[in-house]
Design a protein around this motif. Structure first.
Motif, mmCIF file in Angstrom:
data_model
loop_
_atom_site.group_PDB
_atom_site.id
_atom_site.type_symbol
_atom_site.label_atom_id
_atom_site.label_comp_id
_atom_site.label_asym_id
_atom_site.label_seq_id
_atom_site.Cartn_x
_atom_site.Cartn_y
_atom_site.Cartn_z
ATOM 1 N N GLY A 188 0.799 8.528 3.990
ATOM 2 C CA GLY A 188 2.007 8.627 4.795
ATOM 3 C C GLY A 188 2.343 10.055 5.153
ATOM 4 N N SER A 189 3.611 10.306 5.351
ATOM 5 C CA SER A 189 4.110 11.623 5.722
ATOM 6 C C SER A 189 3.670 12.671 4.698
ATOM 7 C CB SER A 189 5.644 11.581 5.800
ATOM 8 O OG SER A 189 6.162 12.883 5.875
ATOM 9 N N PHE A 223 0.341 2.471 -2.304
ATOM 10 C CA PHE A 223 0.788 1.086 -2.188
ATOM 11 C C PHE A 223 2.079 0.976 -1.381
ATOM 12 C CE2 PHE A 223 -1.874 -0.082 -5.967
ATOM 13 C CZ PHE A 223 -2.639 -1.020 -5.303
ATOM 14 N N ALA A 224 3.002 1.903 -1.619
ATOM 15 C CA ALA A 224 4.262 1.882 -0.867
ATOM 16 C C ALA A 224 3.999 2.090 0.617
ATOM 17 C CB ALA A 224 5.209 2.944 -1.408
ATOM 18 N N PHE A 276 4.960 -0.410 3.632
ATOM 19 C CA PHE A 276 5.830 -0.021 4.753
ATOM 20 C C PHE A 276 5.122 -0.244 6.088
ATOM 21 C CE2 PHE A 276 7.886 3.197 1.717
ATOM 22 C CZ PHE A 276 8.861 2.289 1.351
ATOM 23 N N LYS A 277 3.837 0.048 6.119
ATOM 24 C CA LYS A 277 3.070 -0.096 7.358
ATOM 25 C C LYS A 277 2.909 -1.568 7.730
ATOM 26 C CE LYS A 277 -0.651 2.632 9.230
ATOM 27 N NZ LYS A 277 -1.824 3.443 8.884
ATOM 28 N N GLU A 278 2.624 -2.419 6.742
ATOM 29 C CA GLU A 278 2.413 -3.845 6.996
ATOM 30 C C GLU A 278 3.717 -4.591 7.255
ATOM 31 O OE1 GLU A 278 0.231 -5.243 3.606
ATOM 32 O OE2 GLU A 278 -1.660 -4.413 4.344
ATOM 33 N N HIS A 279 4.828 -4.064 6.732
ATOM 34 C CA HIS A 279 6.121 -4.743 6.853
ATOM 35 C C HIS A 279 7.202 -3.753 7.289
ATOM 36 C CE1 HIS A 279 4.494 -8.339 4.923
ATOM 37 N NE2 HIS A 279 3.886 -7.510 4.080
ATOM 38 N N PRO A 280 7.149 -3.269 8.531
ATOM 39 C CA PRO A 280 8.147 -2.286 8.975
ATOM 40 C C PRO A 280 9.573 -2.835 8.961
ATOM 41 C CG PRO A 280 6.817 -3.035 10.831
ATOM 42 C CD PRO A 280 6.200 -3.601 9.585
#
Length: 144
Positions: free
Chosen positions: A24-25, A66-67, A71-75
């Protein structure tokens, strides 16, 4: 070998453990490097302590992977509301853990089990937990 010099290696180990590579970021990179630098300069080093610290760092990176995947799969989770949360706090030996465990038995209550707290991800169906490798690892750690 210093902790800071192992920055990339820690990420590689977390990726190998999960099969994921999207952290992520990058907003965590500078604070993490500062932490690793402090480990190098402020901690008394022993083989056991360094191994524990390394495991903790890799564990946090695994949790981030995992987080990020979740987040990507369930925005839609970013906009999910939390209504009337119950937050339990207490000093040790006051019954707060017993209360948390009692409330967790209510099927209408969603609680945070230790294995999901250690590696955040979308909550899998309850009947699949015992087959999940991270569930098994945390259960083994608690048992030991």
């Amino acid at each position: 070998m210093s902790f800071l010099s192992r920055f990339d290696a820690f990420h590689e180990q977390a990726s190998q453990a999960t099969g994921l590579d999207d952290f992520g970021s990058t907003d965590y990179v500078e604070p993490m490097k500062l932490l690793l630098s402090d480990y190098d300069t402020r901690c008394r080093h022993t083989p056991e302590g360094d191994a524990m610290s390394s495991g903790g760092i890799i564990g946090l990176l695994v949790a981030r992977l995992f987080a990020q995947k979740g987040f990507k799969e369930h925005p839609e989770f970013a906009n999910a509301g939390i209504e009337k949360p119950i937050i339990i706090t207490g000093m040790p030996r006051t019954g707060s853990t017993a209360l948390q465990k009692l409330l967790a038995r209510d099927p209408g209550t969603q609680w945070l089990p230790p294995w999901l707290a250690s590696a955040p991800m979308p909550r899998p169906p309850r009947d699949t937990w015992e087959n999940h490798p991270f569930y098994q690892a945390v259960a083994l750690g608690i048992e030991q």
